[in-house]
Enzyme design. Structure first.
Site, PDB file in Angstrom:
ATOM      1  N   LYS A 133      -3.039  21.470  -9.319  1.00  0.00           N
ATOM      2  CA  LYS A 133      -2.554  22.483 -10.269  1.00  0.00           C
ATOM      3  C   LYS A 133      -1.734  21.817 -11.367  1.00  0.00           C
ATOM      4  O   LYS A 133      -0.893  20.949 -11.075  1.00  0.00           O
ATOM      5  CB  LYS A 133      -1.678  23.500  -9.535  1.00  0.00           C
ATOM      6  N   ASP A 164     -11.279  10.946  -5.124  1.00  0.00           N
ATOM      7  CA  ASP A 164     -12.514  11.736  -5.135  1.00  0.00           C
ATOM      8  C   ASP A 164     -12.259  13.029  -5.894  1.00  0.00           C
ATOM      9  O   ASP A 164     -13.095  13.924  -5.881  1.00  0.00           O
ATOM     10  CB  ASP A 164     -12.948  12.089  -3.703  1.00  0.00           C
ATOM     11  N   ARG A 210     -10.027   6.804   5.808  1.00  0.00           N
ATOM     12  CA  ARG A 210     -10.342   8.043   6.524  1.00  0.00           C
ATOM     13  C   ARG A 210     -10.547   9.195   5.532  1.00  0.00           C
ATOM     14  O   ARG A 210     -11.465   9.991   5.644  1.00  0.00           O
ATOM     15  CB  ARG A 210      -9.183   8.374   7.470  1.00  0.00           C
ATOM     16  N   TYR A 211      -9.682   9.241   4.529  1.00  0.00           N
ATOM     17  CA  TYR A 211      -9.757  10.316   3.545  1.00  0.00           C
ATOM     18  C   TYR A 211     -11.054  10.202   2.736  1.00  0.00           C
ATOM     19  O   TYR A 211     -11.705  11.205   2.439  1.00  0.00           O
ATOM     20  CB  TYR A 211      -8.543  10.260   2.629  1.00  0.00           C
ATOM     21  N   GLU A 212     -11.418   8.961   2.410  1.00  0.00           N
ATOM     22  CA  GLU A 212     -12.650   8.760   1.648  1.00  0.00           C
ATOM     23  C   GLU A 212     -13.864   9.211   2.462  1.00  0.00           C
ATOM     24  O   GLU A 212     -14.773   9.864   1.933  1.00  0.00           O
ATOM     25  CB  GLU A 212     -12.792   7.285   1.271  1.00  0.00           C
ATOM     26  N   GLU A 247       0.837  -1.210   0.000  1.00  0.00           N
ATOM     27  CA  GLU A 247       0.000   0.000   0.000  1.00  0.00           C
ATOM     28  C   GLU A 247       0.867   1.253   0.000  1.00  0.00           C
ATOM     29  O   GLU A 247       1.743   1.432   0.849  1.00  0.00           O
ATOM     30  CB  GLU A 247      -0.956   0.007   1.198  1.00  0.00           C
ATOM     31  N   ASP A 279      -2.352  12.117  -2.914  1.00  0.00           N
ATOM     32  CA  ASP A 279      -2.433  13.581  -2.895  1.00  0.00           C
ATOM     33  C   ASP A 279      -2.701  14.063  -4.322  1.00  0.00           C
ATOM     34  O   ASP A 279      -1.964  13.693  -5.246  1.00  0.00           O
ATOM     35  CB  ASP A 279      -1.121  14.173  -2.372  1.00  0.00           C
TER      36      ASP A 279
HETATM   37  C1  LIG Z   1      -4.661  12.156   0.735  1.00  0.00           C
HETATM   38  S1  LIG Z   1      -3.755  11.094   1.738  1.00  0.00           S
HETATM   39  C2  LIG Z   1      -4.666   9.575   1.649  1.00  0.00           C
HETATM   40  C3  LIG Z   1      -4.335   8.620   2.757  1.00  0.00           C
HETATM   41  C4  LIG Z   1      -5.072   7.287   2.745  1.00  0.00           C
HETATM   42  N1  LIG Z   1      -4.688   6.488   1.592  1.00  0.00           N
HETATM   43  C5  LIG Z   1      -6.557   7.476   2.801  1.00  0.00           C
HETATM   44  O1  LIG Z   1      -7.226   7.191   1.787  1.00  0.00           O
HETATM   45  O2  LIG Z   1      -7.073   7.887   3.847  1.00  0.00           O
HETATM   46  C6  LIG Z   1      -2.314  10.713   0.724  1.00  0.00           C
HETATM   47  C7  LIG Z   1      -1.215  10.083   1.522  1.00  0.00           C
HETATM   48  O3  LIG Z   1      -0.131   9.718   0.659  1.00  0.00           O
HETATM   49  C8  LIG Z   1       1.060   9.902   1.399  1.00  0.00           C
HETATM   50  N2  LIG Z   1       2.206   9.979   0.448  1.00  0.00           N
HETATM   51  C9  LIG Z   1       2.557  11.011  -0.345  1.00  0.00           C
HETATM   52  N3  LIG Z   1       3.673  10.727  -1.044  1.00  0.00           N
HETATM   53  C10 LIG Z   1       4.030   9.460  -0.680  1.00  0.00           C
HETATM   54  C11 LIG Z   1       5.108   8.615  -1.046  1.00  0.00           C
HETATM   55  N4  LIG Z   1       6.049   8.994  -1.931  1.00  0.00           N
HETATM   56  N5  LIG Z   1       5.185   7.389  -0.470  1.00  0.00           N
HETATM   57  C12 LIG Z   1       4.238   6.999   0.426  1.00  0.00           C
HETATM   58  N6  LIG Z   1       3.196   7.760   0.803  1.00  0.00           N
HETATM   59  C13 LIG Z   1       3.095   8.980   0.257  1.00  0.00           C
HETATM   60  C14 LIG Z   1       0.816  11.178   2.168  1.00  0.00           C
HETATM   61  O4  LIG Z   1       1.666  11.326   3.281  1.00  0.00           O
HETATM   62  C15 LIG Z   1      -0.642  11.010   2.579  1.00  0.00           C
HETATM   63  O5  LIG Z   1      -0.793  10.404   3.841  1.00  0.00           O
END
Ligand SMILES: C[S@@+](CC[C@H](N)C(=O)[O-])C[C@H]1O[C@@H](n2cnc3c(N)ncnc32)[C@H](O)[C@@H]1O
Length: 238
Positions: free
Chosen positions: A140, A172, A211-213, A62, A136
Site C-alpha cells: 500500500k 516477486d 523459502r519465500y521465493e 543478510e 516485506d
Molecule cells: C518476506 S520475508 C523473506 C524472508 C527470506 N529473505 C526469504 O526470501 O525467504 C521478509 C523477512 O524480513 C524480515 N524483516 C523485516 N524487517 C526486518 C528488519 N528491520 N531487520 C531484519 N529483518 C527484517 C521479516 O521478519 C521477514 O522474515
C-alpha cells in the site's frame, strides 16, 4: 506480536511485522537456549570480522534471512568468509540455527532483531556482500515508508559496502519491483550489473532459492533478481 515504530523514508529504526509464530518444540527451544547465545552478534560496540570470527575475512550481511536457507547455503559454499544474518522472527531464527547445526557452520553469526541496528555498527567499507531477498513488500502506498528499500537503509548499505562489493536484491512483488527501480536507478553509489533482461529474470549462480521465493513460484509469480556493484566513488559517473 506486531512491533511498529513510526518513521519517514530516511528512518533507520524500522521494525514492522510479526516477531513470533507457532510455539517452539523442545528441540527448537534448546537451539534458542544454547546455540543462539553462542552465535549472537554482541549487543553493543563495533561489529568487525576480526571480533566475530577471530581474524579479518570477507564479510557478508543478510537482511531478513527468513529461515536462513540462503545464508546457510552461502556460508557452506564460502567457509573462509564470515556471515552475519539478521531476522527478528523467532521461528525463522530457529530455522537458521537448525541449518547451522546440520551443516556444522562455524562462519555464521546471528542477530535476532532489526538488521539496521547491527549494520550501523559495522565500519564503513567493511562488507563484501549485502543481501536483501524478498523484503516485506508493504504494497500500500501509505506503507511505502516501511519498505526496507528506502533512502535511509540504502544509503547505509552503500556506506558499509567496500568498493566493488555487491548488493543483491530479489522480489516477486510488482509494486516493490517498480519502487526498487525508482530508488536504485541512477543511484550514484551503485552500478546495476545487468546487460539484458535475462540478468534479472534468471536466478544468478550461487544464489539459492529462498523459502519465500519457492512460495512465490508455486503461486505462479515472476521473480526478479538484482545485483548492484558498489562504485569506488559516489561521484564517479563512469
Ligand atoms: C518476506 S520475508 C523473506 C524472508 C527470506 N529473505 C526469504 O526470501 O525467504 C521478509 C523477512 O524480513 C524480515 N524483516 C523485516 N524487517 C526486518 C528488519 N528491520 N531487520 C531484519 N529483518 C527484517 C521479516 O521478519 C521477514 O522474515
Amino acid at each position: 506480536m506486531t512491533a511498529f515504530k513510526s518513521g519517514d523514508p530516511t528512518t533507520l529504526n524500522r521494525l514492522y511485522g510479526r516477531q513470533s509464530g507457532h510455539k517452539l518444540r523442545a528441540g527448537q527451544q534448546e537451539l534458542v537456549d544454547t546455540l543462539l547465545p553462542a552465535l549472537s552478534v554482541p549487543e553493543e560496540g563495533p561489529v568487525t570480522a576480526a571480533d566475530l570470527f577471530g581474524y579479518d575475512r570477507p564479510l557478508h550481511f543478510e537482511i531478513g534471512f527468513g529461515s536462513g536457507e540462503h545464508m546457510a547455503f552461502r556460508a557452506d559454499m564460502l567457509p573462509d568468509h564470515g556471515f552475519i544474518g539478521c531476522e527478528p522472527f523467532l521461528n525463522g531464527v530457529v530455522g537458521a540455527l537448525g541449518h547451522v547445526r546440520d551443516k556444522a557452520l562455524g562462519n555464521v553469526r546471528i542477530h535476532m532483531g532489526n538488521a539496521l541496528e547491527v549494520l550501523s555498527r559495522i565500519p564503513d567499507g567493511a562488507l563484501s556482500f549485502v543481501y536483501l531477498l524478498h523484503p516485506d513488500p508493504w504494497p500500500k502506498a501509505r506503507h511505502a515508508k516501511r519498505r526496507m528499500m528506502n533512502k535511509g537503509p540504502v544509503e547505509m548499505i552503500a556506506a558499509k559496502l567496500k568498493p566493488g562489493g555487491e548488493f543483491r536484491f530479489g522480489t516477486d512483488h510488482p509494486v516493490y519491483l517498480r519502487w526498487a527501480l525508482m530508488v536504485m536507478n541512477g543511484h550514484p553509489a551503485f552500478d546495476w550489473l545487468a546487460s539484458d533482461p535475462k540478468d534479472f529474470l534468471v536466478r544468478p549462480g550461487g544464489w539459492p532459492e529462498t523459502r519465500y521465493e519457492a512460495k512465490a513460484r508455486r503461486k505462479g509469480h515472476e521473480v526478479w533478481y538484482f545485483r548492484y556493484r558498489r562504485r569506488a566513488c559516489e561521484t564517479d559517473e563512469s
